[in-house]
Scaffold this motif. Structure first.
Motif, PDB file in Angstrom:
ATOM      1  N   LYS A 153      -2.370  13.082   4.120  1.00 15.79           N
ATOM      2  CA  LYS A 153      -3.786  13.396   4.284  1.00 15.79           C
ATOM      3  C   LYS A 153      -4.680  12.584   3.345  1.00 15.79           C
ATOM      4  O   LYS A 153      -5.816  12.961   3.092  1.00 15.79           O
ATOM      5  N   GLN A 154      -4.162  11.495   2.842  1.00 18.19           N
ATOM      6  CA  GLN A 154      -4.968  10.620   1.996  1.00 18.19           C
ATOM      7  C   GLN A 154      -5.033   9.226   2.595  1.00 18.19           C
ATOM      8  O   GLN A 154      -4.302   8.889   3.518  1.00 18.19           O
ATOM      9  N   SER A 155      -5.928   8.441   2.052  1.00 16.60           N
ATOM     10  CA  SER A 155      -6.103   7.085   2.553  1.00 16.60           C
ATOM     11  C   SER A 155      -5.019   6.166   2.000  1.00 16.60           C
ATOM     12  O   SER A 155      -4.361   6.474   1.015  1.00 16.60           O
ATOM     13  N   LEU A 156      -4.854   5.039   2.655  1.00 17.94           N
ATOM     14  CA  LEU A 156      -3.970   3.999   2.135  1.00 17.94           C
ATOM     15  C   LEU A 156      -4.582   3.435   0.856  1.00 17.94           C
ATOM     16  O   LEU A 156      -5.761   3.090   0.829  1.00 17.94           O
ATOM     17  N   MET A 157      -3.760   3.319  -0.173  1.00 11.75           N
ATOM     18  CA  MET A 157      -4.237   2.794  -1.446  1.00 11.75           C
ATOM     19  C   MET A 157      -3.405   1.589  -1.838  1.00 11.75           C
ATOM     20  O   MET A 157      -2.176   1.624  -1.778  1.00 11.75           O
ATOM     21  N   LEU A 158      -4.081   0.532  -2.244  1.00 17.03           N
ATOM     22  CA  LEU A 158      -3.377  -0.671  -2.665  1.00 17.03           C
ATOM     23  C   LEU A 158      -2.628  -0.395  -3.957  1.00 17.03           C
ATOM     24  O   LEU A 158      -3.187   0.124  -4.924  1.00 17.03           O
ATOM     25  N   TYR A 173       0.841  -1.189   0.000  1.00 22.24           N
ATOM     26  CA  TYR A 173       0.000   0.000   0.000  1.00 22.24           C
ATOM     27  C   TYR A 173       0.881   1.246   0.000  1.00 22.24           C
ATOM     28  O   TYR A 173       2.033   1.230   0.436  1.00 22.24           O
ATOM     29  N   GLN A 185       0.534   5.570   0.936  1.00 16.31           N
ATOM     30  CA  GLN A 185      -0.287   6.595   1.567  1.00 16.31           C
ATOM     31  C   GLN A 185       0.364   7.950   1.394  1.00 16.31           C
ATOM     32  O   GLN A 185       1.432   8.214   1.951  1.00 16.31           O
ATOM     33  N   PHE A 191      -9.499   1.406   2.483  1.00 16.23           N
ATOM     34  CA  PHE A 191      -9.331   2.182   3.707  1.00 16.23           C
ATOM     35  C   PHE A 191     -10.081   3.497   3.634  1.00 16.23           C
ATOM     36  O   PHE A 191     -10.202   4.117   2.564  1.00 16.23           O
ATOM     37  N   GLY A 192     -10.545   3.950   4.781  1.00 11.85           N
ATOM     38  CA  GLY A 192     -11.027   5.309   4.901  1.00 11.85           C
ATOM     39  C   GLY A 192      -9.853   6.253   5.077  1.00 11.85           C
ATOM     40  O   GLY A 192      -8.707   5.816   5.234  1.00 11.85           O
ATOM     41  N   THR A 193     -10.117   7.542   5.046  1.00 15.10           N
ATOM     42  CA  THR A 193      -9.047   8.533   5.185  1.00 15.10           C
ATOM     43  C   THR A 193      -8.690   8.801   6.640  1.00 15.10           C
ATOM     44  O   THR A 193      -7.739   9.500   6.927  1.00 15.10           O
TER      45      THR A 193
END
Lengths: 115, 113
Positions: A41-46, A36, A38, B103-105
């Motif tokens: 200020k953003q979400s974790l992204m695969l 992942y 990140q 995931f949420g932020t």
């Protein structure tokens, strides 16, 4: 138990160089490892899913030639950021499913800063 | 595509207060939902995992509920302490995409002594 050890925890590198991040499952075999990313200020992204002994599967928009993933053994997966640029600066974290358990365990993450 | 939203984005409370963090997701086809804690610059610590067939899970001062049909989960923290200050993330493992987590932020929590 069920620990994923991730190294390094932080790294600063010059633009154009390559950086390798390692994730090791210490007390279990991880046939699949998830990577992942990140941004602040953003979400974790695969980014990608690595499978032991086979090619990784990359998510849409992730450059496979830039983010090289190797999963050569059941306990080690590596992510290499090649020719890193400042926009690659991010928090990278790996995750693996623990056999026989419902949840996933995460590494402690790597803060990459490219200058 | 599954979307996960957390409200509020930030929360500041005095020590001792009870508080609720909210998480919503758009696709109810999930295997489970997990709440994590993330300290600045560090990895994730799993707090609670709720299977899709479960309604809630409890661990110490933490209680997480799941209403899969409405796409909502809440994390309840009782008697908050300064050491609870961190970012709290919820994540769902979606059925349609196998093992992928969405995931949420996050909610950034500050507990004021």
């Amino acid at each position: 138990g069920a620990v994923v050890s991730q190294h390094p925890s932080w790294v600063i590198c010059k633009s154009g160089t390559s950086v390798k991040i390692e994730c090791r499952s210490l007390d279990f075999q991880a046939t699949t490892m998830f990577w992942y990313r990140q941004f602040p200020k953003q979400s974790l992204m695969l980014m990608a899913t690595s499978n032991e002994g086979s090619k990784a599967t990359y998510e849409q928009g992730v450059e496979k030639d830039k983010f090289l993933i190797n999963h050569a053994s059941l306990t080690l997966s590596t992510l290499t950021v090649t020719s890193a640029h400042p926009e690659d600066s991010s928090f990278y974290i790996c995750s693996a499913r623990v056999p026989g358990r419902a949840g996933y365990t995460f590494g402690s993450g790597t803060r990459l800063t490219v200058v | 595509k599954q979307e996960v939203t957390q409200i509020p984005a930030a929360l500041s409370v005095p020590e001792g207060e009870n508080l609720v963090l909210n998480c919503s997701f758009t696709d109810s086809a999930i295997y489970n939902l997990q709440w994590f804690r993330q300290d600045p610059g560090k990895g994730l610590t799993s707090l609670l995992l709720i299977q899709s067939s479960q309604r809630e899970q409890t661990s110490g001062r933490l209680n997480a509920s799941l209403d899969k049909s409405s796409g909502r989960s809440t994390l309840y923290i009782a008697a908050s302490q300064p050491g609870d200050s961190a970012t709290y993330l919820c994540a769902v493992r979606a059925v349609n995409t196998g093992n992928q987590f969405y995931f949420g932020t996050g909610t950034s929590l500050t507990v004021i002594p």
